[in-house]
Design a protein around this motif. Structure first.
Motif, PDB file in Angstrom:
ATOM      1  N   ASP B  64       0.825  -1.209   0.000  1.00  0.00           N
ATOM      2  CA  ASP B  64       0.000   0.000   0.000  1.00  0.00           C
ATOM      3  C   ASP B  64       0.862   1.264   0.000  1.00  0.00           C
ATOM      4  OD1 ASP B  64      -2.411  -1.097  -0.223  1.00  0.00           O
ATOM      5  OD2 ASP B  64      -2.864  -1.164   1.911  1.00  0.00           O
ATOM      6  N   ALA B  65       1.953   1.245   0.796  1.00  0.00           N
ATOM      7  CA  ALA B  65       2.779   2.444   0.902  1.00  0.00           C
ATOM      8  C   ALA B  65       3.417   2.773  -0.433  1.00  0.00           C
ATOM      9  CB  ALA B  65       3.843   2.258   1.974  1.00  0.00           C
ATOM     10  N   SER B  66       4.135   1.796  -1.028  1.00  0.00           N
ATOM     11  CA  SER B  66       4.846   2.117  -2.263  1.00  0.00           C
ATOM     12  C   SER B  66       3.853   2.379  -3.391  1.00  0.00           C
ATOM     13  CB  SER B  66       5.827   1.015  -2.632  1.00  0.00           C
ATOM     14  OG  SER B  66       5.217  -0.225  -2.600  1.00  0.00           O
ATOM     15  N   TYR B  67       2.660   1.761  -3.330  1.00  0.00           N
ATOM     16  CA  TYR B  67       1.642   2.001  -4.361  1.00  0.00           C
ATOM     17  C   TYR B  67       1.303   3.483  -4.432  1.00  0.00           C
ATOM     18  CZ  TYR B  67      -2.776   1.624  -6.888  1.00  0.00           C
ATOM     19  OH  TYR B  67      -3.769   1.768  -7.811  1.00  0.00           O
ATOM     20  N   TYR B  68       0.949   4.067  -3.280  1.00  0.00           N
ATOM     21  CA  TYR B  68       0.514   5.463  -3.331  1.00  0.00           C
ATOM     22  C   TYR B  68       1.681   6.401  -3.608  1.00  0.00           C
ATOM     23  CZ  TYR B  68      -4.183   4.217  -2.096  1.00  0.00           C
ATOM     24  OH  TYR B  68      -5.429   3.695  -2.147  1.00  0.00           O
ATOM     25  N   VAL B  69       2.857   6.070  -3.071  1.00  0.00           N
ATOM     26  CA  VAL B  69       4.004   6.956  -3.329  1.00  0.00           C
ATOM     27  C   VAL B  69       4.346   6.944  -4.816  1.00  0.00           C
ATOM     28  CG1 VAL B  69       6.407   7.414  -2.791  1.00  0.00           C
ATOM     29  CG2 VAL B  69       4.880   6.660  -1.006  1.00  0.00           C
ATOM     30  N   VAL B  70       4.369   5.746  -5.428  1.00  0.00           N
ATOM     31  CA  VAL B  70       4.668   5.664  -6.862  1.00  0.00           C
ATOM     32  C   VAL B  70       3.602   6.385  -7.667  1.00  0.00           C
ATOM     33  CG1 VAL B  70       4.566   4.006  -8.749  1.00  0.00           C
ATOM     34  CG2 VAL B  70       6.147   3.671  -6.943  1.00  0.00           C
ATOM     35  N   LEU B  71       2.345   6.258  -7.231  1.00  0.00           N
ATOM     36  CA  LEU B  71       1.254   6.937  -7.936  1.00  0.00           C
ATOM     37  C   LEU B  71       1.475   8.454  -7.905  1.00  0.00           C
ATOM     38  CD1 LEU B  71      -1.384   6.276  -9.369  1.00  0.00           C
ATOM     39  CD2 LEU B  71      -2.580   6.654  -7.227  1.00  0.00           C
ATOM     40  N   VAL B  72       1.787   8.982  -6.710  1.00  0.00           N
ATOM     41  CA  VAL B  72       2.005  10.428  -6.592  1.00  0.00           C
ATOM     42  C   VAL B  72       3.186  10.854  -7.459  1.00  0.00           C
ATOM     43  CG1 VAL B  72       2.737  12.237  -5.007  1.00  0.00           C
ATOM     44  CG2 VAL B  72       0.971  10.648  -4.321  1.00  0.00           C
ATOM     45  N   VAL B  73       4.285  10.072  -7.405  1.00  0.00           N
ATOM     46  CA  VAL B  73       5.477  10.424  -8.185  1.00  0.00           C
ATOM     47  C   VAL B  73       5.149  10.463  -9.676  1.00  0.00           C
ATOM     48  CG1 VAL B  73       7.701   9.513  -8.925  1.00  0.00           C
ATOM     49  CG2 VAL B  73       7.169   9.633  -6.512  1.00  0.00           C
ATOM     50  N   ASN B  74       4.401   9.451 -10.147  1.00  0.00           N
ATOM     51  CA  ASN B  74       4.089   9.407 -11.574  1.00  0.00           C
ATOM     52  C   ASN B  74       3.132  10.515 -11.969  1.00  0.00           C
ATOM     53  OD1 ASN B  74       5.388   7.136 -13.129  1.00  0.00           O
ATOM     54  ND2 ASN B  74       4.843   6.150 -11.221  1.00  0.00           N
ATOM     55  N   LEU B  75       2.209  10.872 -11.059  1.00  0.00           N
ATOM     56  CA  LEU B  75       1.310  11.988 -11.380  1.00  0.00           C
ATOM     57  C   LEU B  75       2.094  13.285 -11.517  1.00  0.00           C
ATOM     58  CD1 LEU B  75      -1.804  11.211  -9.162  1.00  0.00           C
ATOM     59  CD2 LEU B  75      -1.650  11.159 -11.629  1.00  0.00           C
ATOM     60  N   ILE B  76       3.117  13.461 -10.643  1.00  0.00           N
ATOM     61  CA  ILE B  76       3.941  14.669 -10.748  1.00  0.00           C
ATOM     62  C   ILE B  76       4.666  14.694 -12.097  1.00  0.00           C
ATOM     63  CG2 ILE B  76       5.921  15.895  -9.802  1.00  0.00           C
ATOM     64  CD1 ILE B  76       5.101  14.735  -7.085  1.00  0.00           C
ATOM     65  N   PHE B  77       5.210  13.529 -12.503  1.00  0.00           N
ATOM     66  CA  PHE B  77       5.903  13.485 -13.795  1.00  0.00           C
ATOM     67  C   PHE B  77       4.918  13.717 -14.946  1.00  0.00           C
ATOM     68  CE2 PHE B  77      10.353  12.632 -13.531  1.00  0.00           C
ATOM     69  CZ  PHE B  77      10.538  12.185 -12.247  1.00  0.00           C
ATOM     70  N   LEU B  78       3.665  13.273 -14.777  1.00  0.00           N
ATOM     71  CA  LEU B  78       2.662  13.523 -15.807  1.00  0.00           C
ATOM     72  C   LEU B  78       2.419  15.020 -15.948  1.00  0.00           C
ATOM     73  CD1 LEU B  78       0.646  12.166 -17.735  1.00  0.00           C
ATOM     74  CD2 LEU B  78      -1.052  12.287 -15.932  1.00  0.00           C
ATOM     75  N   LEU B  79       2.263  15.688 -14.787  1.00  0.00           N
ATOM     76  CA  LEU B  79       2.066  17.143 -14.837  1.00  0.00           C
ATOM     77  C   LEU B  79       3.268  17.812 -15.496  1.00  0.00           C
ATOM     78  CD1 LEU B  79       0.513  18.033 -11.377  1.00  0.00           C
ATOM     79  CD2 LEU B  79      -0.591  17.921 -13.586  1.00  0.00           C
ATOM     80  N   LEU B  80       4.477  17.329 -15.139  1.00  0.00           N
ATOM     81  CA  LEU B  80       5.687  17.931 -15.701  1.00  0.00           C
ATOM     82  C   LEU B  80       5.734  17.740 -17.213  1.00  0.00           C
ATOM     83  CD1 LEU B  80       8.397  19.265 -14.730  1.00  0.00           C
ATOM     84  CD2 LEU B  80       9.386  17.039 -15.157  1.00  0.00           C
ATOM     85  N   SER B  81       5.292  16.545 -17.681  1.00  0.00           N
ATOM     86  CA  SER B  81       5.353  16.289 -19.125  1.00  0.00           C
ATOM     87  C   SER B  81       4.347  17.140 -19.876  1.00  0.00           C
ATOM     88  CB  SER B  81       5.108  14.810 -19.396  1.00  0.00           C
ATOM     89  OG  SER B  81       3.758  14.502 -19.157  1.00  0.00           O
ATOM     90  N   LEU B  82       3.360  17.703 -19.155  1.00  0.00           N
ATOM     91  CA  LEU B  82       2.395  18.568 -19.827  1.00  0.00           C
ATOM     92  C   LEU B  82       2.904  20.000 -19.970  1.00  0.00           C
ATOM     93  CD1 LEU B  82      -0.934  17.319 -18.236  1.00  0.00           C
ATOM     94  CD2 LEU B  82       0.065  16.722 -20.420  1.00  0.00           C
ATOM     95  N   ILE B  83       3.997  20.342 -19.291  1.00  0.00           N
ATOM     96  CA  ILE B  83       4.589  21.666 -19.505  1.00  0.00           C
ATOM     97  C   ILE B  83       5.988  21.485 -20.093  1.00  0.00           C
ATOM     98  CG2 ILE B  83       3.465  23.458 -18.130  1.00  0.00           C
ATOM     99  CD1 ILE B  83       4.873  22.430 -15.691  1.00  0.00           C
ATOM    100  N   PRO B  84       6.058  21.032 -21.372  1.00  0.00           N
ATOM    101  CA  PRO B  84       7.377  20.726 -21.938  1.00  0.00           C
ATOM    102  C   PRO B  84       8.248  21.962 -22.132  1.00  0.00           C
ATOM    103  CG  PRO B  84       5.674  20.497 -23.595  1.00  0.00           C
ATOM    104  CD  PRO B  84       4.972  20.784 -22.321  1.00  0.00           C
TER     105      PRO B  84
END
Lengths: 242, 450
Positions: B64-84
């Motif tokens: 559960d812990a690594s699931y949510y942390v990885v999810l948050v990390v990937n969401l941040i990278f998704l946001l970052l990829s939207l501002i190239p």
């Protein structure tokens, strides 16, 4: 004051580290059976307890005669993939930081001895490097030292020839060999559902063609490290405009 | 399957140095693929790389812990990829490598493997730190990061000497004997630099305030969150909460020093960098209280902090002339700073309240006092910057790209929603906290009840 504080902190760290040294058990006094490495040495992770004989034992869980290789490229191959990536990142960073600089030239003929010796030694250096990484699963050595030796050959080329330029193909080789390593892992994932699974038969221990994908991965690492360090050397040969 | 989250970005990073420009277009799809893998996975998943069973090979653990942390990390990278726009040419590959290593850092269940991923993260971070010609800051970070990396490695070696294994669950199951103190000290020194603890955080202002918006936006959010997860995992799950007092004191010192230093800055970016240090100290101090409420509060606060920082850092780098013509960006900036201060109705209030109440119920009065002091200082400097930027006269706008504007606006509305209805973040952080505290469950799921 600042220097005094820095010296104090460094002294404290040294004392702490020396203190920690006492905690490490003496040489030869370690109970190996309590450590995971015992299973790596006996190749008994999957529960096989037979004695291993050189050039006789067949189809072991891991077929490399060199125990370091069997840990580095088989049991803990994922770490090696990571280490390859560390080197890749560092080389990439050097490329980004030194971008746009020209090759440094000294405008004088390199030494005659260096040039002649280079013609004789270069094939031998390359051969030795290739030998080290092709036999990585049998003798000490492997992809990293083998690649470094090849890059040393490139360094000699740079020193002995003012006009020598590494071609763009070195970058392609570096990228391609890294891709090959990941693809080996992905093929394992497709064939058996496990990333970096050794999907080839391990053969007889001690033979050149044994240990499954281990020698293939070491060849890929050898070429990759060689190309990467050669690229690094060519980057460091540059100078800024003044 | 979860190894794909590390393998696919790495594959594209290798390929993209020949096919330049590929990384830029591939990044959003890779991140979406990672999120897809996470959505179809059901926790706990333990994947043994190479097929070697748990204490012997390397295991990737998705609980559960690594699931949510990885999810948050990937969401941040998704946001970052939207501002190239903020990713300069040639740095896309670095972002891909950073994605690889952060995913690996969180997913791995092996100490040496986590060291390898910390090395990749650090190497990528040094390159990002050099971005926009900041040689001094990058060099300082390189030296201190390299030394701390070697301490982390030494801690890993000592764990192997003591417990005879590198697998986190196996180490947690075995005992170290007299080596515990040494291992804890080495890990504090090793993680302290990346976790931005007080005597070791000297690199942060120089690196975050170099004028590039990419560097602080990614290092101060995704990487910090992953390191906070790793700190909790190592000190609570693996080391069973020994030596947390040292972390507690260091965390409190970090809060005080960070806030006081932030108050004295006359550049906005440097103030935000020091505020980042202080928030990290607060999170570490809350983690070190080692109970379910304080850990929930810590990760909740870390998530609020990274949401606010994802708004503040990109705006702070582009805004020079004040908000008169960029009212929307100004609105987002103010919401993020109010959340950071912890005004009621904003997200930061909820998490600070949770940390304070958990500290009181544990009979601890020092952390709440420090937190109150920190909030007052934060209010002082953040309000000063808000007033300065809102009332500055300007005729031209700051040329903030529309996609950055949209993202910061969405995030600021998210902060307002969290402030009223905190369950979205709170559930995730409670799951992280529960799973980090559940040592026996972690050992059972990795070792299969050996």
């Amino acid at each position: 004051m600042r220097r005094f504080l820095s010296a104090l902190i460094a002294l404290g760290l040294i004392i702490i580290l020396l203190e920690f040294l006492n905690l490490i058990p003496d040489f030869g006094n370690v109970d190996l059976s309590k450590r995971v490495s015992n299973s790596f040495i006996n190749k008994s992770v999957d529960g096989n307890n037979e004695t291993i004989e050189f050039k006789k034992s067949k189809d072991l869980e891991d077929g490399s005669a060199n125990v370091v290789t069997s840990i580095v490229v088989n049991y803990r191959s994922f770490d090696t993939l990571g280490e390859v990536t560390v080197l890749f990142t560092a080389a990439l960073g050097v490329g980004l930081i030194l971008k746009g600089l020209r090759r440094k030239r000294f405008y004088r003929e390199p030494n005659f001895i260096l040039k002649t010796a280079n013609g004789i030694l270069l094939p031998l250096i390359f051969l030795f490097g290739a030998y080290i990484f092709i036999h990585g699963h049998l003798t000490p050595g492997g992809g990293f030292p083998g690649g470094t030796i090849i890059a040393a050959g490139i360094l000699v080329l740079y020193l002995s020839n003012e006009k020598f330029e590494l071609s763009h193909r070195a970058k392609i080789l570096e990228s391609g060999m890294g891709t090959v390593y990941v693809l080996f892992g992905l093929v394992g994932l497709i064939l058996s559902g496990i990333f970096l699974r050794n999907f080839l038969p391990t053969g007889v221990i001690g033979e050149l063609f044994s240990a499954g994908i281990v020698p293939l991965i070491y060849v890929a690492i050898g070429f990759k490290v060689g190309a990467e360090l050669s690229n690094l050397i060519s980057e460091f040969q540059k100078e800024g405009q003044q | 399957m979860i190894s794909l989250m590390i393998a696919i970005p790495l594959l594209f990073a290798f390929v993209s140095i020949v096919f330049k420009g590929l990384a830029k277009y591939a990044l959003p799809f890779i991140v979406l693929l990672n999120i897809l893998i996470l959505l179809i996975a059901s926790t706990p998943v333990v994947e043994n790389i190479g097929g070697w069973k748990a204490p012997f090979g390397i295991s990737l653990v998705l609980d559960d812990a690594s699931y949510y942390v990885v999810l948050v990390v990937n969401l941040i990278f998704l946001l970052l990829s939207l501002i190239p726009q903020i990713i300069d040419k040639g740095y896309d590959t670095i972002i891909l490598l950073l994605l690889t290593s952060t995913n690996g850092l969180v997913l791995t269940g092996d100490l040496f493997n986590s060291f390898v991923f910390i090395e990749i993260t650090a190497a990528a971070a040094y390159i990002l730190a050099y971005h926009r010609n900041n040689p001094y800051g990058a060099f300082k970070y390189l030296i201190i990061g390299g030394i701390s990396g070697s301490f982390y490695l030494l801690g890993t070696i000592f764990s192997y000497v003591g417990a005879g294994s590198l697998n986190m669950a196996h180490i947690s199951n075995n005992s170290f004997g007299q080596l515990t103190a040494a291992i804890a000290i080495l890990f504090i020194l090793g993680l302290g630099v990346e976790a931005k603890l007080f005597p070791l955080a000297g690199w942060v202002p120089d690196v975050y305030a170099s004028g590039s918006s990419l560097t602080p936006t990614i290092l101060g959010t995704a990487i910090t969150f992953a390191i906070m997860y790793l700190t909790g995992r190592i000190f609570i799950t693996v080391l069973h909460g020994t030596f947390l007092d040292v972390l507690y004191i260091l965390g409190l010192l970090t809060v005080i020093v960070g806030e006081v230093a932030a108050l004295r800055q006359d550049k906005l970016l440097r103030a935000l960098a020091y505020s980042s240090i202080a928030q990290a100290g607060l999170v570490v101090a809350a983690i070190s209280l080692n109970n379910i409420d304080s850990l929930t509060g810590a990760y909740f606060h870390s998530m609020n902090d990274l949401t606010a920082k994802f708004i503040l850092f990109p705006i702070a780098t582009v805004v020079i002339k004040g908000f008169e013509k960029d009212r929307l960006a100004g609105f987002a900036f103010s919401v993020a700073s109010f959340s950071l201060i912890g005004f009621p109705l904003f997200a930061g209030f909820r998490s600070k309240l949770l940390i304070i109440s958990s500290a009181f119920s544990a009979g601890n009065y020092i952390l709440p006092a420090v937190l109150f002091f920190a909030s007052i200082v934060e209010a002082a400097y953040l309000l000063k910057w808000n007033i300065k930027l809102w009332f500055e006269k300007s005729d031209t706008s700051n040329n903030i790209p529309w996609n950055l504007k949209t993202i910061v606006l969405v995030l600021s509305i998210l902060l307002l929603i969290i402030g009223i209805y905190p369950d979205l973040y709170l559930d995730a952080s409670r799951k992280i906290a529960q799973s980090i505290l559940d040592t026996q469950g972690y050992i059972n799921s990795v070792l299969g009840g050996i």
